[in-house]
Design a protein around this motif. Structure first.
Motif, short mmCIF file in Angstrom:
data_model
loop_
_atom_site.label_atom_id
_atom_site.label_comp_id
_atom_site.label_asym_id
_atom_site.label_seq_id
_atom_site.Cartn_x
_atom_site.Cartn_y
_atom_site.Cartn_z
N SER A 47 0.88 -1.37 0.16
CA SER A 47 0.08 0.04 0.12
C SER A 47 1.00 1.40 0.09
CB SER A 47 -0.93 0.11 1.21
OG SER A 47 -1.78 -1.24 1.26
N ILE A 48 0.53 2.30 -0.65
CA ILE A 48 1.38 3.35 -0.99
C ILE A 48 0.51 4.49 -0.14
CG2 ILE A 48 1.99 5.21 -2.60
CD1 ILE A 48 1.99 2.84 -4.79
N TYR A 49 1.08 4.95 0.93
CA TYR A 49 0.54 6.05 1.66
C TYR A 49 1.06 7.26 1.09
CZ TYR A 49 -0.90 3.03 4.91
OH TYR A 49 -1.62 2.03 5.83
N GLN A 50 0.15 8.39 0.69
CA GLN A 50 0.32 9.32 0.03
C GLN A 50 -0.27 10.60 0.92
OE1 GLN A 50 -1.23 8.96 -4.22
NE2 GLN A 50 -1.72 11.16 -4.32
N PRO A 51 0.50 11.70 1.10
CA PRO A 51 -0.05 12.89 1.64
C PRO A 51 -1.27 13.52 0.83
CG PRO A 51 2.00 13.42 0.45
CD PRO A 51 1.77 12.03 0.28
N ASP A 52 -2.13 14.01 1.64
CA ASP A 52 -3.42 14.56 1.13
C ASP A 52 -2.85 15.78 0.29
OD1 ASP A 52 -5.02 12.86 1.96
OD2 ASP A 52 -5.54 14.05 3.69
N LEU A 78 -25.87 2.16 6.01
CA LEU A 78 -25.86 3.68 5.77
C LEU A 78 -24.83 3.97 4.61
CD1 LEU A 78 -25.60 4.50 9.51
CD2 LEU A 78 -27.73 4.69 8.10
N VAL A 79 -25.16 4.97 3.86
CA VAL A 79 -24.16 5.32 2.70
C VAL A 79 -23.86 7.01 3.12
CG1 VAL A 79 -23.91 5.76 0.20
CG2 VAL A 79 -25.46 3.95 1.29
N THR A 80 -22.48 7.12 3.11
CA THR A 80 -21.81 8.47 3.50
C THR A 80 -20.71 8.52 2.56
OG1 THR A 80 -20.14 7.59 5.04
CG2 THR A 80 -22.48 8.41 5.91
N ASP A 81 -20.58 9.88 2.17
CA ASP A 81 -19.28 10.54 1.37
C ASP A 81 -18.13 10.38 1.95
OD1 ASP A 81 -21.19 10.78 -0.73
OD2 ASP A 81 -21.37 12.83 -0.40
N GLY A 82 -16.86 9.86 1.34
CA GLY A 82 -15.63 10.23 2.01
C GLY A 82 -15.00 9.27 2.63
N PRO A 94 -9.30 10.62 -1.78
CA PRO A 94 -10.28 9.92 -0.94
C PRO A 94 -11.69 10.74 -0.96
CG PRO A 94 -8.27 10.48 0.30
CD PRO A 94 -8.23 11.17 -1.17
N SER A 95 -11.72 11.96 -1.45
CA SER A 95 -13.14 12.78 -1.79
C SER A 95 -13.93 12.01 -2.54
CB SER A 95 -12.83 14.07 -2.11
OG SER A 95 -12.21 14.19 -3.20
N THR A 96 -13.55 11.18 -3.40
CA THR A 96 -14.47 10.45 -4.18
C THR A 96 -14.99 9.11 -3.77
OG1 THR A 96 -12.53 8.91 -5.24
CG2 THR A 96 -13.07 11.20 -6.41
N ALA A 97 -14.64 8.83 -2.47
CA ALA A 97 -14.94 7.58 -1.92
C ALA A 97 -16.38 7.53 -1.18
CB ALA A 97 -13.98 7.13 -0.69
N THR A 98 -17.10 6.26 -1.13
CA THR A 98 -18.37 6.27 -0.51
C THR A 98 -18.06 5.05 0.43
OG1 THR A 98 -19.45 6.85 -2.72
CG2 THR A 98 -20.59 5.58 -0.95
N VAL A 99 -18.48 5.41 1.47
CA VAL A 99 -18.36 4.31 2.78
C VAL A 99 -19.66 3.82 3.12
CG1 VAL A 99 -17.95 4.12 5.22
CG2 VAL A 99 -16.68 5.62 3.55
N LEU A 100 -20.00 2.34 3.01
CA LEU A 100 -21.11 1.87 3.27
C LEU A 100 -20.96 0.91 4.71
CD1 LEU A 100 -21.64 0.04 -0.18
CD2 LEU A 100 -22.65 2.07 0.64
N HIS A 112 -3.54 9.22 2.88
CA HIS A 112 -4.45 8.13 2.44
C HIS A 112 -3.80 7.37 1.59
CE1 HIS A 112 -4.18 11.25 -0.54
NE2 HIS A 112 -4.54 10.42 -1.44
N ILE A 113 -4.24 6.05 1.25
CA ILE A 113 -3.69 5.23 0.51
C ILE A 113 -4.13 5.68 -0.89
CG2 ILE A 113 -3.88 2.74 -0.64
CD1 ILE A 113 -4.57 1.86 2.24
N GLY A 114 -2.91 6.05 -1.66
CA GLY A 114 -2.96 6.66 -3.06
C GLY A 114 -2.97 5.44 -4.17
N GLY A 115 -2.40 4.41 -3.99
CA GLY A 115 -2.24 3.32 -4.83
C GLY A 115 -1.91 2.00 -4.08
N PHE A 116 -1.76 0.99 -4.79
CA PHE A 116 -1.31 -0.40 -4.21
C PHE A 116 -0.76 -1.26 -5.45
CE2 PHE A 116 -5.66 -0.74 -5.81
CZ PHE A 116 -5.78 -1.77 -6.62
N THR A 117 -0.07 -2.27 -5.12
CA THR A 117 0.30 -3.42 -5.80
C THR A 117 0.30 -4.60 -5.13
OG1 THR A 117 2.07 -1.65 -6.75
CG2 THR A 117 2.65 -4.11 -6.94
N VAL A 118 -0.15 -5.53 -5.68
CA VAL A 118 -0.22 -7.11 -5.21
C VAL A 118 0.90 -7.67 -5.83
CG1 VAL A 118 -1.77 -9.10 -4.95
CG2 VAL A 118 -2.86 -6.86 -4.71
#
Length: 117
Positions: free
Chosen positions: A7-12, A64-68, A50-56, A76-82
């Motif tokens: 997981s890549i931790y990226q600054p906001d 419940l559905v919330t934004d962010g 992260p502003s594009t995220a939706t949390v269930l 935040h996690i900005g990307g990942f590699t498996v």
């Protein structure tokens, strides 16, 4: 072989300007090419902000559905590699290479057996 999530931790905030970001992306692609050549590449992806995220969240008989993001933070996690690696030491070595290429923190975590088909 076991699979590991890098997981890549990226600054906001805004992405760095091209004169900084372009060499980083070239270095990351070189590591990705090395992963592929070694047979360790599984897949990777970048994430939208992260502003594009939706949390269930399940609550009683409803969801419940919330934004962010669920938790506010300065990064935040900005990307990942498996990747596939024989053991944690090998996965950590790949994580070191990615961290050096992108100059951001990398979390290395094993996937549970049977997580991917």
């Amino acid at each position: 072989m076991k699979q590991y999530l890098l997981s890549i931790y990226q600054p906001d905030g805004e992405a760095p300007p091209p004169e900084i970001l372009d060499p980083i992306m070239r270095d990351l692609e070189a590591v990705n090419d090395e992963l592929r050549a070694a047979g360790a590449w599984v897949f990777a992806g970048g994430l939208h902000p992260p502003s594009t995220a939706t949390v269930l969240r399940a609550k009683d008989d409803d969801v419940l559905v919330t934004d962010g993001p669920y938790v506010e933070g300065k990064e935040h996690i900005g990307g990942f590699t498996v990747i596939a690696a024989p053991d944690l030491d090998a996965a950590l070595e790949w994580g070191r290479k990615v961290a050096k290429a992108i100059t951001l923190p990398i979390e290395v975590r094993p996937l549970q057996d049977g997580s991917c088909a």
